[in-house]
Design a protein around this motif. Structure first.
Motif: not given
Length: 967
Positions: A771-772, A818-821, A825-828
């Motif tokens: 995310x960073x 890595x994406x799923x975790x 909100x972030x995944x979407x």
């Protein structure tokens, strides 16, 4: 007319007036009736100022070119009358108009001609000829108009716009030419004959213009109108008049170049040649005017190549008798060709190379060569060898346009040499050997250009006599021994000491080209190494020689690494001073540039790694090589932190960057971790890493420092593998601070490399920095930019591509968790960006990547046990994306990249069908496709294609489906 604005047309006017004149021109172009004012000014000769007259023609030109159809019939008639009355006035003018005005007027006439000839002005030429008659001033304008018309109708250089308008232009031009051939060409040809006959002895300028017109039109009119006795005899007569002969030559060239029946062409060329020969043109006088001879050489080349084309066609048609005659005709031109080929002026020689090359191609096809043909081959060979030689004027230190032209000319000669080798390899080898041996026997007393060309010929043999993998010294015994003898002579003759850069460079180029020689006779390696290392090579007085030698030395050592063992320590000692990192403040001008030093560091690395020393010795040598760099790096980094002056900061950062680059380059000797470990060198490189990484937290000169360290990390991932991993998190953290688009773009490939290589090993690190990294990317992408700032737009486009490439690497390396975790909100948010990338941005490269990511996610998460809500996302977003993207106007199905994107879109739909089964077909049939107003029979057809087991069938269908759906 705005008289004040017109003052700005004068080239000497100040910029305010000029700006006003430009604005006025734009205003007149838009104005519906301004052209009438200009037409009147021209017809009534209101202005005497040349620039205003030119301006008036420009306004008329714009009207005819872009707005003619808007005019009434009366207005169109007015333009025709204006031009004719302007033409009539030219007959009476005491002084002719300036050339630039006459040319512009001719362009306007030509534009009006192509617009009106087929409809309103079929008597265009009749009207013009009746005005100009044989008045020299009128004839000049008539000929200029004809050249302008030819440019409009035929000129290959005219860049036409889109396909459709291109087609309509070609169609219009063809129609005009056909109509002209039917209606007026014989009359035009007659007018040209009259002009030539009238003015050939009294007005050379008009005569030359007329010859140029004949040369231009001959390519598309009936050749018999020109290629007849009265015209040809007149043209041949012009060949003997000094002021006319260059244009006559060009005109004859165009006639000869015209496509026609092979026997007719042969007769035409032969009749021309007979006259030219009897007039003495076949004996070339070296003192003759070179401009004329360059044109004459082009003419002879055209005649020779025409005969060869005739011979080829006749052979193909099985007409042996005429083919024999054509060959005979070709042979009789060879003596003339050789005179032109050997001429000291390179333009004259260059113009005949095509004929020469094609003649050799004929000889290559003949099973047996006559004695004369063998003599011709030898003569061509000697000519090529002579012409390859530099002349006294060649400036080696400051090569300009003339030198560049000679280099190009040499390339043409090389093609001839290669062709000679195909015709008679033995003869070429023997000739080169003879020249080479006699020159090198006496090199001390021979001029540099002859020594250079002798070595150059040996160098060129390597390509002219091709072998696989450079195996020149095995196989064919006679060839191998000849080359071996020459190489032995080269390295033992002492010619490497010749005091001219061209000879020195040719020596080193040849030694490296034939490196396999040294595996056969390794006893010569020490003397060649010494040449590389002393004043002849790396310490030569010329920077150009030092630079090229640095590269060649690294190639020599790499290719002969097995033979290098006895010399390693000696070489490393001798190159010690060349490895010096020269900091900006010591004022010492090092012998090599930093780019050249890269090759020396690579060479040192190769010597150490490929040596037969035990691991401890290799480790010690590598440490000796890299420790001075690390020590200097630490000192320079401290100095940079304290530096105030920006220029000094930049030069220190440069130097730091070089240090990192040199260390990177030494690692090129390793292929993978095994050899690093085997050599015991892991520790040294880890020390380098620890030394270089602090540069990432330096607030000054970030761009250049980050770039160097990033490159080093790329290398270390290959060489040290997982031993690098502990350094990656903090390095990444520093590189993500204060990022610009370019920084991110260059950082993402590093993360991609780590992800693809270590996969699950780096999962915790990726989870943490995912995310960073995305926030940094989104922050840059969302920054406002100027609407017209193209470079900012391009940077964002490239960053978007890098972002999607990163997601593709993560999903493709089995790391989707890595994406799923990252939280719902972030995944979407991530998924929405991929949908946007697939649909909204007209960038087929990014779109392709997005569809690859989507199909991978569907494959991983699209089943019954996938994450909650993903199935809904598939139907709400992914399926629509597969239709909305290709339906956009910007999705160009004629573009290759776009077709690849469509192909991945097809894969995505196939994957959805694979994972969701009949439910997917039902959704398409009953909900989604009806919502797009697709006809029921097409829906049925689409779903059948989707259910085909062969994916290729569906890909092809999808392209047709969207082509039909386009409005």
């Amino acid at each position: 007319m705005d008289e004040q604005a017109l003052l700005g047309l004068n080239p000497n006017a100040d910029s305010d007036f000029r700006q006003r004149a430009l604005a006025y021109f734009e205003q007149l172009k838009i104005s519906p009736d301004a052209w009438q004012v200009c037409a009147e000014a021209l017809a009534q000769r209101t202005y005497s100022d040349d620039h205003i007259k030119f301006f008036c023609f420009q306004v008329l030109e714009h009207q005819v070119k872009y707005k003619y159809s808007e005019l009434t019939t009366v207005q169109q008639q007015l333009i025709r009358e204006t031009l004719i009355s302007w033409l009539q006035a030219q007959m009476l003018n005491p002084q002719p108009e300036k050339t630039f005005i006459r040319n512009k007027a001719a362009q306007v006439f030509a534009l009006l001609f192509v617009t009106e000839y087929l409809t309103k002005w079929p008597k265009f030429f009749f009207d013009i000829l009746s005005v100009v008659d044989l008045n020299p001033r009128g004839v000049d304008l008539y000929l200029r108009i004809l050249m302008a018309i030819d440019s409009e109708l035929v000129d290959r250089d005219v860049v036409h716009t889109s396909e459709a308008s291109n087609f309509s232009l070609v169609f219009r031009n063809t129609l005009i030419k056909d109509t002209m051939r039917e209606q007026c060409i014989p009359n035009l040809v007659e007018s040209w004959y009259q002009i030539l006959q009238n003015y050939q002895y009294t007005n050379s300028e008009v005569t030359c213009q007329c010859l140029e017109v004949v040369g231009a039109y001959v390519s598309w009119i009936d050749l018999s109108l020109i290629a007849n006795d009265r015209f040809i005899n007149m043209l041949l007569g012009h060949m003997s008049i000094e002021v006319l002969r260059e244009e006559a030559c060009d005109c004859l060239f165009e006639i000869v170049n015209k496509g026609m029946d092979p026997v007719d062409k042969m007769k035409l060329v032969e009749s021309l040649c007979q006259v030219l020969q009897s007039a003495g043109f076949f004996i070339i006088d070296q003192e003759e005017d070179v401009d004329f001879l360059a044109r004459f050489s082009k003419l002879v080349n055209g005649m020779g190549q025409s005969l060869i084309v005739s011979w080829t066609k006749l052979i193909k048609n099985g007409d042996i008798k005429n083919a024999q005659e054509a060959l005979q005709a070709i042979e009789t031109k060879v003596a003339l060709m050789l005179q032109l080929l050997i001429h000291e002026d390179d333009d004259i020689s260059s113009n005949i190379i095509g004929f020469c090359y094609d003649y050799l191609h004929i000889l290559k096809q003949l099973s047996v060569l006559s004695d004369q043909q063998k003599a011709n081959v030898e003569a061509i060979m000697l000519a090529v060898m002579k012409k390859l030689t530099y002349d006294e004027e060649y400036n080696f230190e400051n090569e300009g346009e003339d030198e560049a032209m000679f280099v190009e000319y040499r390339k043409q000669l090389k093609l001839l040499l290669d062709r000679l080798a195909q015709v008679s390899p033995e003869l070429l080898l023997a000739s080169v050997r003879r020249v080479f041996s006699s020159t090198l026997q006496n090199w001390q007393t021979t001029r540099f250009m002859e020594v250079e060309v002798a070595i150059r010929l040996l160098y060129m043999l390597a390509e002219a006599l091709p072998v696989s993998h450079g195996a020149h010294f095995s196989g064919d015994v006679s060839k191998a021994s000849a080359l071996q003898d020459m190489m032995r002579t080269l390295v033992t003759s002492g010619v490497s000491s010749y005091q001219h850069t061209s000879v020195t460079l040719e020596f080193f180029e040849t030694v490296v080209r034939y490196e396999k020689f040294f595996t056969v006779e390794p006893q010569h390696i020490p003397c060649v190494l010494m040449a590389f290392l002393d004043h002849r090579g790396l310490r030569h007085s010329s920077a150009k020689v030092r630079s090229r030698t640095a590269y060649l030395f690294s190639r020599f050592v790499k290719s002969l690494n097995k033979q290098m063992n006895p010399f390693i320590e000696d070489i490393l000692n001798r190159i010690q001073d060349l490895l010096e990192l020269s900091p900006p403040e010591n004022g010492y001008q090092s012998l090599l540039s930093s780019d050249d030093q890269l090759f020396i560091y690579e060479t040192a690395g190769v010597l150490i790694v490929n040596s037969e020393y035990p691991a401890e010795r290799k480790q010690a040598l590598m440490r000796n090589l890299l420790t001075p760099l690390m020590e200097k790096f630490k000192i320079l980094l401290e100095k940079l932190m304290l530096a105030q002056d920006e220029e000094r900061q930049a030069s220190l950062a440069d130097c730091l960057n070089h240090a990192v680059g040199f260390a990177s380059r030494t690692s090129k000797a390793f292929s993978n971790k095994q050899t690093v470990k085997q050599c015991g060198c892991s520790e040294v490189y880890l020390d380098c890493l620890q030394t270089f990484l602090p540069a990432l937290s330096c607030p000054l000169q970030k761009d250049i420092l980050r770039s160097g360290v990033r490159t080093f990390l790329h290398r270390m991932i290959i060489c040290l593998e997982e031993e690098v991993l502990p350094f990656i998190p903090s390095a990444s953290e520093h590189m993500l601070k204060d990022c610009e688009a370019k920084d991110l773009q260059e950082f993402i490939p590093l993360i991609n490399q780590i992800t693809a290589k270590f996969k699950i090993q780096v999962s915790p690190f990726l989870q943490q920095m995912f995310m960073p990294l995305l926030h940094a990317i989104f922050e840059v992408l969302l920054r406002p930019a100027e609407e017209n700032d193209q470079s900012a737009a391009l940077e964002k486009q490239m960053l978007r591509r890098s972002y999607f490439a990163f997601l593709q690497t993560v999903t493709g390396s089995g790391m989707s968790e890595v994406i799923a975790n990252q939280g719902v909100e972030n995944v979407e948010r991530i998924l929405v960006t991929v949908i946007q990338g697939a649909v909204e941005y007209p960038d087929p490269i990014a779109q392709k990547t997005c569809f690859i990511i989507l199909s991978k996610l569907v494959e991983l998460w699209g089943g019954k046990d996938g994450p909650v809500g993903f199935a809904d996302f598939v139907y709400k977003h992914i399926v629509p994306a597969c239709f909305l993207a290709p339906l956009k106007q910007t999705f160009d199905l004629a573009d290759a990249q776009t077709v690849l994107a469509l192909s991945e879109c097809a894969v995505t739909l196939k994957t959805i069908h694979l994972k969701r089964g009949p439910e997917c077909v039902q959704y398409l049939q009953q909900e989604y496709l009806p919502s797009l107003q697709v006809a029921p029979e097409i829906i049925q057809e689409f779903c059948q294609a989707l259910q085909q087991p062969d994916a290729k069938v569906f890909k092809n269908y999808l392209k047709v489906f969207f082509q039909r759906a386009r409005p």
